[in-house]
Design a protein around this motif. Structure first.
Motif, short mmCIF file in Angstrom:
data_model
loop_
_atom_site.label_atom_id
_atom_site.label_comp_id
_atom_site.label_asym_id
_atom_site.label_seq_id
_atom_site.Cartn_x
_atom_site.Cartn_y
_atom_site.Cartn_z
N ARG A 240 0.86 -1.18 0.00
CA ARG A 240 0.00 0.00 0.00
C ARG A 240 0.89 1.24 0.00
N GLY A 241 0.78 2.07 -1.03
CA GLY A 241 1.60 3.27 -1.13
C GLY A 241 1.20 4.33 -0.13
N LYS A 242 2.11 5.26 0.15
CA LYS A 242 1.83 6.32 1.11
C LYS A 242 0.71 7.24 0.61
N LYS A 265 2.22 12.61 2.89
CA LYS A 265 2.96 11.34 2.93
C LYS A 265 3.80 11.25 4.21
N THR A 291 8.38 -2.21 5.71
CA THR A 291 8.52 -1.04 4.84
C THR A 291 9.11 -1.46 3.49
N GLY A 296 5.97 2.08 0.03
CA GLY A 296 4.96 2.10 1.07
C GLY A 296 5.14 0.98 2.08
N TYR A 297 4.06 0.29 2.39
CA TYR A 297 4.08 -0.70 3.47
C TYR A 297 3.28 -1.94 3.08
#
Length: 305
Positions: A240-242, A265, A291, A296-297
């Motif tokens: 999942r992107g920031k 962000k 990370t 992202g995460y």
């Protein structure tokens, strides 16, 4: 006062009379009963007395500043806390979020944007917090229907207000356009143990009850921290992107026409650092949240020891 009237109360903490009156007009027009105060100490007392659903707060005030005011409010209240400040440096935004703010808006601001951000917050459940009377985690309230819809025309006339207080509606926030949010998937390394619980390596989350548990311990998270963790647990190993997560917290995760700034962000990074601290997780040796540098995460693999 009827319960519904209590739910629609907003407290304004702002020492500048012109901006205070503008905020009163914006929130009153949205259907809120407003309580306006001119300093942090009076604002804290107003939040205690009226239990508002929304509180707006300036950063630079005489006496105790906005950061200290936010910290004191967070000791007893889960009001949606929106900072409205002339300070535009990244460090100011990060410090405000760390002090317990839900959102940060810089002056001059657009009344329409303020209403849209509050509307987005009201679409999500309130924070799972600590009951001040019992000293125990309080049960989260059910999702609240939007208190108002953002109309297409301008909300307020600019006549009679200082030009510095109202930003032209045509101005667009800077930043980069985020990619569309990934569709929720059923990851192979995530186990649903029934009754709506999602489980990853012993960490259990129930989106409906807004609960997070590890073993017998219940972990108390803010609304933003809970929503970030829920998003990651729903998508598992998918990154999942920031920008995607920032839009999710604003209630706009599937609208690609919105922009996300670098400050937004960075705010996700702050929320994620706070979440990891509460989970006793680390970025260098993660047990649950990994990370992906520059992206992202995602959740860690269940095969990792």
């Amino acid at each position: 006062m009827a319960p519904d009237e209590e739910r629609r109360t907003a407290v304004i903490i702002e020492d500048d009379a012109d901006i205070r009156h503008l905020l009163e007009a914006v929130l009153s027009d949205a259907g809120f009963h407003t309580i306006a105060t001119g300093n942090g100490l009076d604002g804290v007392q107003a939040v205690k007395a009226y239990d508002p659903i929304v509180t707006t707060l300036d950063m630079g005030m005489p006496g105790i500043d906005g950061l200290e005011t936010a910290r004191r409010i967070r000791q007893f209240s889960q009001t949606y806390l929106v900072i409205v400040s002339a300070r535009s440096e990244e460090i100011d935004t990060l410090q405000a979020l760390d002090a317990g703010a839900d959102d940060y808006l810089t002056k001059p601001f657009r009344p329409r944007e303020l209403r849209a951000r509050i509307d987005a917050m009201l679409r999500r459940p309130r924070v799972v917090g600590v009951d001040p009377a019992a000293g125990q985690p309080a049960q989260a309230a059910a999702p609240t229907a939007p208190a108002f819809a953002v109309p297409d025309p301008s909300l307020l006339p600019a006549e009679g207000l200082p030009a510095s207080l109202v930003e032209p509606a045509a101005t667009q926030p800077g930043g980069t356009a985020p990619a569309p949010a990934p569709a929720a998937a059923e990851p192979a390394d995530l186990v649903d143990e029934g009754e709506g619980w999602l489980v990853h390596r012993g960490l259990r989350l129930n989106p409906d009850m807004r609960l997070v548990r590890h073993g017998q311990d219940e972990i108390v998270l803010t609304r933003s921290e809970f929503d970030l963790l829920a998003a990651l647990m729903e998508t598992g190993r998918r990154v999942r992107g920031k920008a995607d997560l920032a839009l999710l917290l604003r209630g706009e995760s599937y609208v690609t026409s919105y922009y996300v700034s670098e400050a937004d962000k960075r705010a996700i990074e702050v929320h994620m650092a706070n979440l990891r601290r509460k989970l006793t997780d680390t970025a260098t040796s993660p047990r649950w949240i990994e990370t992906v540098r520059g992206v992202g995460y995602r959740l860690t693999s269940v095969d990792e020891s």
